[in-house]
Design a protein around this motif. Sequence first.
Motif, short mmCIF file in Angstrom:
data_model
loop_
_atom_site.label_atom_id
_atom_site.label_comp_id
_atom_site.label_asym_id
_atom_site.label_seq_id
_atom_site.Cartn_x
_atom_site.Cartn_y
_atom_site.Cartn_z
N MET A 1 0.76 -1.26 0.04
CA MET A 1 0.03 -0.20 -0.13
C MET A 1 0.65 1.46 0.04
SD MET A 1 -3.11 -1.23 0.07
CE MET A 1 -4.14 0.29 1.18
N VAL A 2 0.93 2.76 -0.45
CA VAL A 2 1.06 3.45 -0.92
C VAL A 2 0.43 4.78 -0.34
CG1 VAL A 2 3.37 4.39 -2.55
CG2 VAL A 2 2.07 2.46 -2.58
N ALA A 3 -0.49 4.25 0.25
CA ALA A 3 -1.05 5.34 0.80
C ALA A 3 -0.07 6.14 2.07
CB ALA A 3 -2.87 4.81 1.37
N VAL A 4 -0.42 7.50 1.60
CA VAL A 4 0.12 8.23 2.86
C VAL A 4 0.13 8.39 3.98
CG1 VAL A 4 1.77 10.66 2.79
CG2 VAL A 4 1.22 9.53 0.66
N ARG A 5 0.39 8.15 5.03
CA ARG A 5 -0.19 8.67 6.51
C ARG A 5 0.24 10.21 6.55
NH1 ARG A 5 4.30 5.17 9.49
NH2 ARG A 5 5.01 6.82 8.73
N PRO A 6 -1.04 10.56 7.15
CA PRO A 6 -0.74 11.87 8.14
C PRO A 6 0.29 13.18 7.62
CG PRO A 6 -2.90 10.39 8.82
CD PRO A 6 -2.50 10.12 7.95
N ALA A 7 1.18 12.19 9.02
CA ALA A 7 1.73 12.48 10.21
C ALA A 7 2.98 12.78 8.27
CB ALA A 7 2.89 11.54 10.81
N ASP A 8 2.97 11.92 6.80
CA ASP A 8 3.96 11.98 6.47
C ASP A 8 3.62 12.82 4.80
OD1 ASP A 8 5.23 10.00 7.98
OD2 ASP A 8 4.30 8.70 6.90
N VAL A 9 2.22 13.73 5.18
CA VAL A 9 1.96 14.30 4.07
C VAL A 9 3.37 15.54 3.55
CG1 VAL A 9 0.38 16.00 3.26
CG2 VAL A 9 -0.23 13.84 3.98
N GLU A 10 3.35 16.39 5.04
CA GLU A 10 3.91 17.17 4.20
C GLU A 10 5.86 16.88 3.69
OE1 GLU A 10 3.08 20.46 4.59
OE2 GLU A 10 0.94 19.95 5.31
N LEU A 127 -6.66 1.78 -7.08
CA LEU A 127 -5.03 1.54 -8.05
C LEU A 127 -4.72 2.47 -7.41
CD1 LEU A 127 -4.86 0.29 -10.73
CD2 LEU A 127 -5.58 2.41 -11.61
N CYS A 128 -3.83 3.53 -6.85
CA CYS A 128 -3.33 4.25 -6.94
C CYS A 128 -2.58 4.09 -5.48
CB CYS A 128 -3.71 6.23 -6.99
SG CYS A 128 -4.74 6.51 -7.71
N GLU A 129 -3.91 3.71 -4.75
CA GLU A 129 -3.07 3.05 -3.13
C GLU A 129 -1.96 1.69 -3.23
OE1 GLU A 129 -5.81 4.83 0.37
OE2 GLU A 129 -5.91 2.76 -0.45
N GLY A 130 -2.59 1.08 -4.12
CA GLY A 130 -1.77 -0.49 -4.49
C GLY A 130 -0.59 -0.08 -5.71
N SER A 131 0.03 0.73 -6.13
CA SER A 131 0.66 1.17 -7.22
C SER A 131 2.11 1.52 -6.51
CB SER A 131 0.77 1.91 -8.64
OG SER A 131 1.88 2.05 -8.91
N PRO A 132 3.01 0.77 -6.98
CA PRO A 132 4.53 1.59 -6.57
C PRO A 132 4.87 3.07 -7.34
CG PRO A 132 4.85 -0.73 -7.86
CD PRO A 132 2.89 -0.32 -7.90
N ARG A 133 4.07 3.16 -8.26
CA ARG A 133 4.81 3.39 -9.01
C ARG A 133 3.74 5.78 -8.66
NH1 ARG A 133 5.05 3.94 -14.81
NH2 ARG A 133 6.35 5.49 -14.92
N ALA A 134 2.62 4.75 -7.64
CA ALA A 134 2.03 6.68 -7.22
C ALA A 134 1.32 6.51 -5.52
CB ALA A 134 0.59 6.30 -7.73
N ASN A 135 1.11 8.15 -5.22
CA ASN A 135 1.37 7.90 -3.72
C ASN A 135 -0.40 9.04 -3.93
OD1 ASN A 135 4.30 7.96 -2.18
ND2 ASN A 135 3.98 9.75 -3.55
#
Length: 341
Positions: A1-10, A127-135
Motif C-alpha cells: 500500500m502506498v497511501a500516505v500517512r497523515p504524519a508524512d503528508v507534508e 489503484l493508486c494506493e496499491g501501485s508502487p508508482r503512485a502516492n
Amino acid sequence: MVAVRPADVEATLSRIDTVRPVLLLFGPDSGLVRERARAYLAKAMDGSTDPFGLIRLDGDEISGDPGRLVDEAGTVALFGGRRVISLRAGSRNIVPAVEALLAAPISDAVVVIEAGDLKRGAGLRALCEGSPRANAIVCYADSDRDLSRLIDTMTAEANIPIDRDARAELMGLLGGDRMASRGEISKLLLYAAGEPRITTEHVRAIVGDASSLALDEIADSAFAGQPAEMSTAFAKATHEGMRADIILGSVCRAGQSLHQMRLSIEQGGSPERAVESARPAIHFRRKPLVEKALRSWTVPRLVTALLSLDDALLAARRHAGLGPSIAERALLQLATQARRG
C-alpha cells in the motif's frame, strides 16, 4: 500500500518523487485538494521555461480516450525538461486511463490527479494506493491544529500580529474547507492592513456573521437570566433593522436546542458534556452562558417558555408595528424567569 500517512503528508509534498510520478489528491475538503495540487504542480514546474510544460486535462474527456493520458505523459517537452500534467477527475470512470499510465514506461513526467471524496476500496483510490508508482493523499477537513497553523502562517506573511482572543474568535468562525478559510483570513488581513494588531473587533466586523452573533447574544442572555445584557443586544439588533419575528424565531430555536440538551442532562449527563456534544458545535464564547442556562431551566419550564415564545412570535407577525415591543416584553419575561430559576 502506498497511501500516505497523515504524519508524512507534508514531507511527501515537499519534494517531487521521481519514483512515484503519479500523485492522487482526494478527500472531503475540496479546497485543500485544490491548494495542495496547485502547490505541487508549481514545484514540479519550478525552473521550467516551457510555456506549454503544464498540460491540463479533464477526466470526463480522458474517460472516452484512455490512451491520451499515456500519450500526453510520454510526449517529450518542446523545450526539454519535465512534463507536468494536471488531471481533474469528473463524473466518469478514469481508472482505465490511470491504469494504463501506471503500467507505461514513462520517465521525467509528473501527473497530479484531483478527485473528490473517494471511499476506501473505490477504483481510482485502490489503484493508486496499491501501485508502487503512485502516492495517494487524502485531504480531510481542517482540524483546530490545521486552522491554527494556517492563521499563524498567513498573519506572519502579512506581518500583522493577531491577539490571542482574536485568534480564538477567528478559529471558531472558520470552517473545514481550506480554500474558504484562506479566503476569510485574506479578507481579514486586507481589512486590518495598516493596523498594529488584529483584534476581536476586526474579526467580528469582517469574518463573523454579525446578524448571527447578535441573535446568539440575545438568546443566550435571555435564557441565562441577564435582562440588561439581553436588552442591550436586542436594541442593537432592532436598530440595525432586524425584524422582531426573526429575533423571536431565533430565540425559539435556541430554546429547542436547550430543551434537547436538558433532556440529556436529566438522563444522567452534565451541562458541560451536553454543551460539548451539541451539534452544530457551540462557539466557545457562548459556552458559559449556555451552561448557566442549562442549570437554570428544567424540561417542563422550558416547554412552558417555548409556548409563550410561540405566542409572542405569532403576535409579532400579526401586528408588525408592535412587533419590537411584543418581542422585547416576551424576552424580558424570559430573562426574569431564568433568573428566578
